[in-house]
Scaffold this motif. Structure first.
Motif, mmCIF file in Angstrom:
data_model
loop_
_atom_site.group_PDB
_atom_site.id
_atom_site.type_symbol
_atom_site.label_atom_id
_atom_site.label_comp_id
_atom_site.label_asym_id
_atom_site.label_seq_id
_atom_site.Cartn_x
_atom_site.Cartn_y
_atom_site.Cartn_z
ATOM 1 N N LEU A 156 0.867 -1.185 0.000
ATOM 2 C CA LEU A 156 0.000 0.000 0.000
ATOM 3 C C LEU A 156 0.896 1.224 0.000
ATOM 4 N N GLY A 157 1.003 1.874 -1.178
ATOM 5 C CA GLY A 157 1.908 3.010 -1.329
ATOM 6 C C GLY A 157 3.170 2.553 -2.030
ATOM 7 N N MET A 158 3.123 2.593 -3.367
ATOM 8 C CA MET A 158 4.242 2.051 -4.157
ATOM 9 C C MET A 158 5.174 3.188 -4.576
ATOM 10 N N GLY A 159 5.713 3.897 -3.583
ATOM 11 C CA GLY A 159 6.684 4.957 -3.860
ATOM 12 C C GLY A 159 8.083 4.378 -3.731
ATOM 13 N N ARG A 160 8.973 5.185 -3.191
ATOM 14 C CA ARG A 160 10.376 4.748 -3.100
ATOM 15 C C ARG A 160 10.507 3.492 -2.243
ATOM 16 N N ILE A 161 9.995 3.555 -1.012
ATOM 17 C CA ILE A 161 10.164 2.406 -0.114
ATOM 18 C C ILE A 161 9.334 1.226 -0.616
ATOM 19 N N GLY A 162 8.106 1.498 -1.060
ATOM 20 C CA GLY A 162 7.256 0.413 -1.569
ATOM 21 C C GLY A 162 7.949 -0.357 -2.686
ATOM 22 N N VAL A 212 2.471 -1.592 4.619
ATOM 23 C CA VAL A 212 1.985 -0.212 4.530
ATOM 24 C C VAL A 212 3.171 0.711 4.278
ATOM 25 N N ASN A 213 3.177 1.357 3.130
ATOM 26 C CA ASN A 213 4.301 2.217 2.749
ATOM 27 C C ASN A 213 3.879 3.555 2.158
ATOM 28 N N CYS A 214 2.653 3.987 2.453
ATOM 29 C CA CYS A 214 2.235 5.324 2.006
ATOM 30 C C CYS A 214 2.535 6.309 3.135
ATOM 31 N N PRO A 215 2.603 7.602 2.834
ATOM 32 C CA PRO A 215 2.796 8.564 3.930
ATOM 33 C C PRO A 215 1.516 8.728 4.746
ATOM 34 N N SER A 219 -5.567 12.129 3.823
ATOM 35 C CA SER A 219 -6.285 11.125 3.025
ATOM 36 C C SER A 219 -5.868 9.682 3.368
ATOM 37 N N THR A 220 -4.777 9.516 4.107
ATOM 38 C CA THR A 220 -4.406 8.129 4.484
ATOM 39 C C THR A 220 -4.668 7.840 5.956
ATOM 40 N N PHE A 221 -5.129 8.844 6.725
ATOM 41 C CA PHE A 221 -5.439 8.575 8.135
ATOM 42 C C PHE A 221 -6.499 7.467 8.220
ATOM 43 N N HIS A 222 -6.185 6.395 8.945
ATOM 44 C CA HIS A 222 -7.088 5.237 9.074
ATOM 45 C C HIS A 222 -7.545 4.708 7.706
ATOM 46 N N LEU A 223 -6.644 4.769 6.740
ATOM 47 C CA LEU A 223 -6.973 4.165 5.437
ATOM 48 C C LEU A 223 -7.291 2.682 5.661
ATOM 49 N N LEU A 224 -6.561 2.092 6.596
ATOM 50 C CA LEU A 224 -6.900 0.724 7.006
ATOM 51 C C LEU A 224 -7.754 0.833 8.271
ATOM 52 N N ASN A 240 3.761 -2.601 9.198
ATOM 53 C CA ASN A 240 3.670 -1.138 9.078
ATOM 54 C C ASN A 240 4.976 -0.461 9.473
ATOM 55 N N THR A 241 5.627 0.129 8.453
ATOM 56 C CA THR A 241 6.808 0.966 8.725
ATOM 57 C C THR A 241 6.529 2.404 8.299
ATOM 58 N N SER A 242 5.274 2.714 8.012
ATOM 59 C CA SER A 242 4.934 4.038 7.496
ATOM 60 C C SER A 242 4.702 5.002 8.659
ATOM 61 N N LEU A 266 5.447 -4.307 13.397
ATOM 62 C CA LEU A 266 5.207 -2.862 13.503
ATOM 63 C C LEU A 266 6.469 -2.097 13.897
ATOM 64 N N ASP A 267 6.708 -1.006 13.184
ATOM 65 C CA ASP A 267 7.819 -0.115 13.523
ATOM 66 C C ASP A 267 7.283 1.226 14.018
ATOM 67 N N VAL A 268 5.993 1.452 13.781
ATOM 68 C CA VAL A 268 5.369 2.753 14.085
ATOM 69 C C VAL A 268 3.979 2.507 14.688
ATOM 70 N N TYR A 269 3.534 3.474 15.501
ATOM 71 C CA TYR A 269 2.341 3.257 16.325
ATOM 72 C C TYR A 269 1.421 4.464 16.297
ATOM 73 N N PRO A 289 11.162 -0.245 17.815
ATOM 74 C CA PRO A 289 11.050 1.165 18.229
ATOM 75 C C PRO A 289 11.406 2.134 17.096
ATOM 76 N N HIS A 290 10.573 2.228 16.118
ATOM 77 C CA HIS A 290 10.741 3.137 14.975
ATOM 78 C C HIS A 290 12.211 3.193 14.522
ATOM 79 N N MET A 291 12.704 2.062 14.057
ATOM 80 C CA MET A 291 14.120 2.002 13.667
ATOM 81 C C MET A 291 14.311 1.605 12.206
HETATM 82 N N1 LIG Z 1 9.935 3.548 9.688
HETATM 83 C C1 LIG Z 1 10.852 4.396 9.281
HETATM 84 O O1 LIG Z 1 11.921 4.508 9.865
HETATM 85 C C2 LIG Z 1 10.597 5.226 8.079
HETATM 86 C C3 LIG Z 1 9.320 5.521 7.699
HETATM 87 N N2 LIG Z 1 9.091 6.278 6.594
HETATM 88 C C4 LIG Z 1 7.692 6.502 6.204
HETATM 89 O O2 LIG Z 1 7.493 5.944 4.926
HETATM 90 C C5 LIG Z 1 6.711 6.840 4.153
HETATM 91 C C6 LIG Z 1 6.918 6.580 2.686
HETATM 92 O O3 LIG Z 1 8.218 6.966 2.293
HETATM 93 P P1 LIG Z 1 8.661 6.982 0.751
HETATM 94 O O4 LIG Z 1 8.422 5.654 0.128
HETATM 95 O O5 LIG Z 1 10.011 7.560 0.717
HETATM 96 O O6 LIG Z 1 7.600 8.020 0.161
HETATM 97 P P2 LIG Z 1 7.160 8.199 -1.357
HETATM 98 O O7 LIG Z 1 6.550 9.540 -1.443
HETATM 99 O O8 LIG Z 1 8.283 7.875 -2.262
HETATM 100 O O9 LIG Z 1 6.043 7.068 -1.560
HETATM 101 C C7 LIG Z 1 4.775 7.122 -0.992
HETATM 102 C C8 LIG Z 1 3.772 6.542 -1.975
HETATM 103 O O10 LIG Z 1 2.494 6.505 -1.345
HETATM 104 C C9 LIG Z 1 1.531 6.885 -2.316
HETATM 105 N N3 LIG Z 1 0.318 7.409 -1.686
HETATM 106 C C10 LIG Z 1 0.128 8.592 -1.088
HETATM 107 N N4 LIG Z 1 -1.142 8.714 -0.674
HETATM 108 C C11 LIG Z 1 -1.772 7.570 -1.025
HETATM 109 C C12 LIG Z 1 -3.095 7.096 -0.883
HETATM 110 N N5 LIG Z 1 -4.052 7.847 -0.307
HETATM 111 N N6 LIG Z 1 -3.390 5.870 -1.354
HETATM 112 C C13 LIG Z 1 -2.445 5.135 -1.975
HETATM 113 N N7 LIG Z 1 -1.170 5.532 -2.147
HETATM 114 C C14 LIG Z 1 -0.839 6.741 -1.673
HETATM 115 C C15 LIG Z 1 2.224 7.940 -3.168
HETATM 116 O O11 LIG Z 1 1.604 8.076 -4.430
HETATM 117 C C16 LIG Z 1 3.626 7.362 -3.257
HETATM 118 O O12 LIG Z 1 3.759 6.519 -4.382
HETATM 119 C C17 LIG Z 1 7.158 8.218 4.658
HETATM 120 O O13 LIG Z 1 6.178 9.199 4.385
HETATM 121 C C18 LIG Z 1 7.338 7.976 6.128
HETATM 122 O O14 LIG Z 1 6.132 8.205 6.805
HETATM 123 C C19 LIG Z 1 10.101 6.765 5.834
HETATM 124 C C20 LIG Z 1 11.391 6.499 6.179
HETATM 125 C C21 LIG Z 1 11.754 5.726 7.335
#
Ligand SMILES: NC(=O)C1=CN([C@@H]2O[C@H](COP(=O)(O)OP(=O)(O)OC[C@H]3O[C@@H](n4cnc5c(N)ncnc54)[C@H](O)[C@@H]3O)[C@@H](O)[C@H]2O)C=CC1
Ligand SMILES: O=C(O)C(=O)CO
Length: 328
Positions: A156-162, A212-215, A219-224, A240-242, A266-269, A289-291
């Motif tokens: 869920l959220g196919m950006g960089r991390i996804g 879960v990899n969306c920010p 619009s994503t609050f409680h998406l799940l 969930n690491t988002s 879970l990495d985040v809460y 612990p969010h690592m």
């Molecule tokens: N646990 C940790 O230590 C870390 C957590 N993060 C979290 O990971 C998140 C994602 O990071 P990146 O992949 O770099 O971000 P990114 O911006 O490259 O990717 C996020 C993806 O989510 C998609 N997205 C946004 N809203 C959406 C929705 N409503 N429905 C479906 N898809 C949606 C975007 O289109 C995008 O493709 C960060 O915002 C941050 O919260 C980031 C780094 C470390």
């Protein structure tokens, strides 16, 4: 050349090499303590600085932005997620926000796989048995987990991390599926061998593992939410690491307790530092612990990104990692 006079306030301790470079380049005010700043200190920093370098433990809301001094022009966040900053209000007040994407990608994706393996292969249970001395030797039926290979992974959220998770999952023999705000280009989809689901409901209902990899955004609050979580297979695992707020944590806990969800990594809460207290006692839950991005290399690279963003701003240009509200 960057001006020596640019006043940069950093809210937390950063790796030494980053702090040294910040001091060389700018009039940097660094922290002695690693405690998050109080709201009052944060407001005071925003009143005196040209640039604030906060991180995810600093909540910067509209009220605080409204009290910022006239010189504050850039909030150069140390971190990729910016859900702790009211980016819209900052923009309205003429303050740019930048972040540190990209350098956190691979480390966080590694941790997604670590959590998947931790939950499905019961690694914390094995470790606990070794540490307590309870392990009595190998047995054909001891510590049986599930195989990742062949399982359907929904991202869920196919950006960089996804996408980095997808590459790793393919190497583990998983089938990759995803739901994203925008569908990937066909070449990118082909390269990842990933199947796109326009409907999140339909995807979650069919997955064995959901990452879960969306920010976290409005619009994503409680998406799940409870309704969507109920669509998942009882044998499914959620990772969930988002940010915690993307999942209705209490609903997830109820389902984990009721056996309606097989496990969670879970990495985040959502609720506090450690999430819902019941999570701690669940054998099918692996908690960190969010690592996700916590490598020495990554934390220095995050600092380098912050410095590049500030330097570019100081040279009269937009920071390369400027966050535009429409992107969120
Ligand atoms: N646990 C940790 O230590 C870390 C957590 N993060 C979290 O990971 C998140 C994602 O990071 P990146 O992949 O770099 O971000 P990114 O911006 O490259 O990717 C996020 C993806 O989510 C998609 N997205 C946004 N809203 C959406 C929705 N409503 N429905 C479906 N898809 C949606 C975007 O289109 C995008 O493709 C960060 O915002 C941050 O919260 C980031 C780094 C470390
Ligand atoms: O960068 C982020 O958003 C984190 O959560 C920590 O690296």
């Amino acid at each position: 050349m960057p001006s020596k006079r640019l006043s940069v306030v950093v809210t937390r301790r950063l790796p030494e090499v980053v702090e040294t470079r910040l001091s060389e380049l700018f009039n940097a005010k660094l922290r002695d303590s690693d405690e998050p700043m109080s709201r009052e200190d944060l407001v005071a920093a925003m009143q005196s600085a040209d640039v604030l370098v906060p991180t995810l433990t600093d909540r910067i809301d509209a009220g605080m932005i409204g009290q910022a001094g006239p010189d504050l022009k850039l909030i150069a966040n140390y971190g990729a997620g910016v859900d702790h900053i009211d980016v819209d209000t900052a923009r309205t007040n003429g303050i740019m926000v930048s972040n540190t994407p990209g350098v956190v990608t691979e480390d966080t994706a590694d941790m997604v796989l670590a959590l998947m393996l931790g939950v499905t292969r019961r690694i914390p249970e094995g470790l606990a048995a070794m540490q307590s001395g309870e392990w009595q030797g190998w047995s054909p039926t001891g510590f049986l987990g599930g195989r990742l290979g062949g399982r359907r992974l929904g991202i869920l959220g196919m950006g960089r991390i996804g996408q980095a998770v997808a590459r790793r999952a393919r190497a583990f023999g998983m089938q990759v599926h995803y739901h994203n705000r925008r569908r990937l280009r066909p070449e990118a989809e082909d390269a990842l061998d990933a199947t796109y689901w326009e409907s999140l409901d339909q995807m979650v209902a069919r997955m064995d593992v959901l990452s879960v990899n969306c920010p976290h955004t409005p619009s994503t609050f409680h998406l799940l939410n409870a309704r969507r979580l109920k669509l998942m297979k009882p044998s499914a695992v959620i990772i969930n690491t988002s940010r915690g707020e993307v999942i209705d944590e209490n609903a997830m806990v109820r389902m984990l307790k009721a056996g309606e969800l097989a496990g969670a990594g879970l990495d985040v809460y959502e609720h506090g530092l450690r999430g819902n207290p019941e999570l701690c006692n669940m054998p099918n839950v692996v908690m960190l612990p969010h690592m996700g991005s916590a490598t020495q290399e990554g934390r220095v690279e995050m600092g380098e990104k912050v410095i590049i963003n500030i330097k570019t701003f100081d040279d009269g240009h937009r920071p390369p990692d400027m966050v535009v509200p429409a992107m969120l």
